[in-house]
Design a protein around this motif. Structure first.
Motif, short mmCIF file in Angstrom:
data_model
loop_
_atom_site.label_atom_id
_atom_site.label_comp_id
_atom_site.label_asym_id
_atom_site.label_seq_id
_atom_site.Cartn_x
_atom_site.Cartn_y
_atom_site.Cartn_z
N TYR A 436 1.07 2.98 -14.12
CA TYR A 436 0.12 2.65 -13.03
C TYR A 436 1.31 1.86 -12.24
CZ TYR A 436 1.53 -2.58 -14.23
OH TYR A 436 1.98 -3.76 -14.28
N THR A 437 0.45 1.53 -10.97
CA THR A 437 1.19 0.99 -9.67
C THR A 437 0.86 -0.63 -9.87
OG1 THR A 437 0.46 2.87 -8.66
CG2 THR A 437 1.74 1.21 -7.38
N ALA A 438 1.99 -1.35 -9.97
CA ALA A 438 2.05 -2.81 -9.54
C ALA A 438 2.16 -3.09 -8.26
CB ALA A 438 3.07 -3.41 -10.48
N VAL A 439 1.13 -3.65 -7.61
CA VAL A 439 1.17 -3.98 -6.05
C VAL A 439 1.41 -5.64 -5.98
CG1 VAL A 439 0.26 -4.07 -3.83
CG2 VAL A 439 -0.29 -2.24 -5.66
N GLU A 440 2.41 -6.08 -5.09
CA GLU A 440 2.52 -7.44 -4.89
C GLU A 440 2.18 -7.85 -3.54
OE1 GLU A 440 5.43 -9.87 -7.45
OE2 GLU A 440 5.85 -7.58 -8.03
N VAL A 441 1.24 -8.36 -2.96
CA VAL A 441 1.28 -8.71 -1.48
C VAL A 441 1.55 -10.28 -1.39
CG1 VAL A 441 -0.39 -8.55 0.40
CG2 VAL A 441 -0.65 -7.11 -1.43
N GLN A 450 5.87 1.41 -9.67
CA GLN A 450 5.15 2.44 -10.51
C GLN A 450 5.75 1.78 -11.96
OE1 GLN A 450 2.50 3.98 -9.55
NE2 GLN A 450 1.93 4.92 -11.27
N ILE A 451 4.93 1.36 -12.89
CA ILE A 451 5.35 1.00 -14.05
C ILE A 451 4.74 1.69 -15.23
CG2 ILE A 451 5.64 -0.81 -15.79
CD1 ILE A 451 6.52 -1.98 -13.15
N GLY A 452 5.75 2.43 -16.08
CA GLY A 452 5.46 3.38 -17.07
C GLY A 452 4.99 2.68 -18.22
N ALA A 453 4.58 3.37 -19.33
CA ALA A 453 3.80 2.98 -20.40
C ALA A 453 4.98 2.16 -21.46
CB ALA A 453 3.22 4.06 -21.21
N LYS A 456 9.30 0.92 -18.10
CA LYS A 456 10.37 1.13 -16.94
C LYS A 456 9.83 1.23 -15.88
CE LYS A 456 13.91 2.43 -20.38
NZ LYS A 456 13.74 3.23 -21.46
N ILE A 457 10.67 1.09 -14.77
CA ILE A 457 10.06 1.24 -13.43
C ILE A 457 10.30 2.74 -13.03
CG2 ILE A 457 10.52 0.68 -10.79
CD1 ILE A 457 11.26 -2.15 -11.99
N VAL A 458 9.34 3.63 -12.49
CA VAL A 458 9.20 4.87 -12.19
C VAL A 458 9.65 4.94 -10.95
CG1 VAL A 458 8.00 6.92 -12.09
CG2 VAL A 458 7.65 5.44 -14.18
N ASP A 459 9.05 3.84 -10.20
CA ASP A 459 9.35 4.06 -8.59
C ASP A 459 9.30 2.82 -8.21
OD1 ASP A 459 9.84 5.09 -5.94
OD2 ASP A 459 7.69 5.66 -5.58
N ARG A 460 9.71 2.53 -7.00
CA ARG A 460 9.85 1.23 -6.33
C ARG A 460 9.97 1.35 -4.96
NH1 ARG A 460 12.46 -3.58 -9.11
NH2 ARG A 460 11.65 -5.37 -7.94
N PHE A 461 8.98 0.42 -4.20
CA PHE A 461 9.05 0.67 -2.58
C PHE A 461 8.52 -0.28 -1.87
CE2 PHE A 461 5.04 2.34 -1.65
CZ PHE A 461 4.62 2.85 -2.90
N ALA A 462 8.75 -0.77 -0.80
CA ALA A 462 8.10 -1.92 0.02
C ALA A 462 7.63 -1.86 1.34
CB ALA A 462 9.26 -3.04 0.03
#
Ligand SMILES: [Fe+2]
Length: 465
Positions: A436-441, A450-453, A456-462
């Motif tokens: 799923y995508t964890a969004v912090e605004v 993007q956090i895996g089951a 672990k972090i699958v992807d990270r961007f800002a």
């Protein structure tokens, strides 16, 4: 054994084998078929109220909802109940109450009473106001009953978002009452948090539902035959969301119903004014404006009136507020699956003109983040390769995120080697597991992971502005 006893034994044996049981909703019936869950309600704008819904067996009871104040429990307005009765299914009731009176973003305890006995207690949080930092969980293609779905729910519970956006294909495979009961509510409204159970999310924070093909366009040419699937289209009565969209009456761009008059009447009584309007809406939460669209092919987003509504909605967003779009059918992805369902490209240029920051979609069972895209009038695609989301956090173009693997098995279904078809815009692509995508605004900065089951972090961007 005489014939009569043979018949009785045969019936009992068959009943035992096929699990034929008729639950009796008597004194020992459960309090809930679906435990209380929080919804935004028909509130596009900021409000001190949240909606609470639950489903209960069909019996008369005195229900009450109370919220905790410093000086004790305060009773809310009496819950409203509606009764649903489908063929081959016990009647049940859906209750709706309003939780009111807390300053924006404050935690509160609430409890539900049946016949003067407390039968449920949880805590929630009132909606955050303009400018407040927020955390959002985003994913699509959820309700499958897979271990990955429960694990992702558990990871979302670790993240503790303020709300979640579900990008369609909410409950497989037909968005029916049964599909929701089997595959959707259990992991997201679990009594305890574990990798196997999921987490107690929906009782604490609102989920926002986007209509996918499995939710409202479930058969050929979007005609839902309510005689064949009587409890279909549960989207329109299990969710309570803003009704500020442009499609308030049944027409060319709304789901079509088929079936007997009785079946249609039953559905319309349950859905009320939410059908068909609730498939398209917008809302504000904290520092984010969300536009939620029905991307099913029965909607033609080339239509001038619909485009005018999208443009006006985005024009009204104050400067400094993030502009996010959620719909189901990913318009820019790198999978061989659904390569012909790119109809939402019709809005790509408009999104760019109106400075949309991120467009979220599902449908394709993958996680994907292409390079920022600018879409030309002739369908040309220009990408910003210098944006990396780490050093360069100002994309030149729109970020299209496909987060359509929230309840999927991962690689078993969409093997990278089988489905992966890189395009000019292809950047980050993952089908290895549910995620799923964890969004912090936070003000002028937005961080996405993007956090895996497996956590672990699958992807990270800002993004910054
Ligand atoms: Fe889909």
């Amino acid at each position: 054994m005489n014939f009569r006893y043979r018949v009785i034994w045969t019936v009992l044996l068959v009943a035992a084998v096929v699990g034929f049981n008729l639950p009796t909703f008597g004194a020992d019936a459960p309090d809930f078929l679906v435990a209380p869950y929080v919804q935004l309600g028909n509130r596009p704008d900021f409000s001190d109220a949240m909606t609470l819904m639950w489903h209960a067996p069909d019996r008369d009871a005195a229900w009450a909802v109370e919220v905790k104040r410093p000086d004790g429990w305060q009773k809310m307005a009496p819950p409203r109940g509606s009764r649903l009765h489908y063929p081959d299914r016990d009647a049940f009731r859906i209750y709706t109450a309003q939780l009111r009176g807390y300053p924006p973003g404050s935690r509160f305890a609430y409890r539900v009473k049946r016949d003067n006995t407390v039968v449920f207690q949880a805590s929630g949080q009132s909606r955050k106001g303009p400018g407040a930092p927020t955390r959002i969980a985003v994913m699509g293609d959820t309700g499958t009953g897979t271990p990955g779905q429960a694990a992702v729910a558990y990871r979302i519970n670790e993240f503790q978002p303020d709300y979640a956006v579900i990008l369609g294909d909410i409950a497989y495979s037909r968005g029916t009452v049964k599909n929701y009961y089997d595959w959707f509510y259990p992991p997201y409204n679990a009594n305890k948090a574990s990798m196997k159970d999921g987490g107690p999310l929906m009782r604490a924070l609102p989920f926002v539902g986007v209509a996918g093909n499995h939710d409202i366009s479930i058969s050929w040419k979007s005609i839902t035959d309510l005689d064949k699937i009587p409890d279909a289209l549960a989207y329109f009565f299990f969710w309570d969301q803003p009704l500020n969209g442009p499609l308030g009456v049944v027409g060319p761009f709304t789901p079509k119903l088929a079936g007997s008059d009785a079946a249609k009447k039953r559905f319309l009584a349950a859905a009320g004014k939410r059908f068909p309007r609730m498939a398209n809406f917008s809302f504000d939460y904290g520092n984010v404006h969300w536009l939620v669209l029905d991307s099913n092919p029965h909607v033609d987003w080339r239509d001038a009136k619909l485009r005018a509504w999208v443009a006006a909605d985005l024009d009204a967003v104050p400067k400094g507020v993030w502009r996010m779009v959620a719909y189901h059918h990913a318009a820019f992805h790198s999978s061989s699956h659904h390569a012909d369902a790119l109809q939402m490209r019709a809005l790509a240029r408009l999104f760019e003109q109106k400075h949309v920051d991120v467009v979220f979609a599902g449908h394709v069972h993958e996680y994907e983040r292409p390079h920022p895209i600018r879409y030309g009038a002739e369908g040309t695609i220009t990408v910003d390769r210098s944006y990396d989301g780490v050093k360069d956090t100002t994309p030149n173009g729109v970020l299209y995120v496909t987060s359509g693997i929230g309840g999927q098995r991962g690689a078993s279904e969409y093997l990278g080697g089988v489905a992966y078809r890189p395009k000019v815009y292809t950047n980050v692509y993952d089908t290895s597991q549910a995620s799923y995508t964890a969004v912090e605004v936070n003000g002028a900065r937005m961080e996405l992971r993007q956090i895996g089951a497996d956590g672990k972090i699958v992807d990270r961007f800002a993004l910054t502005r």
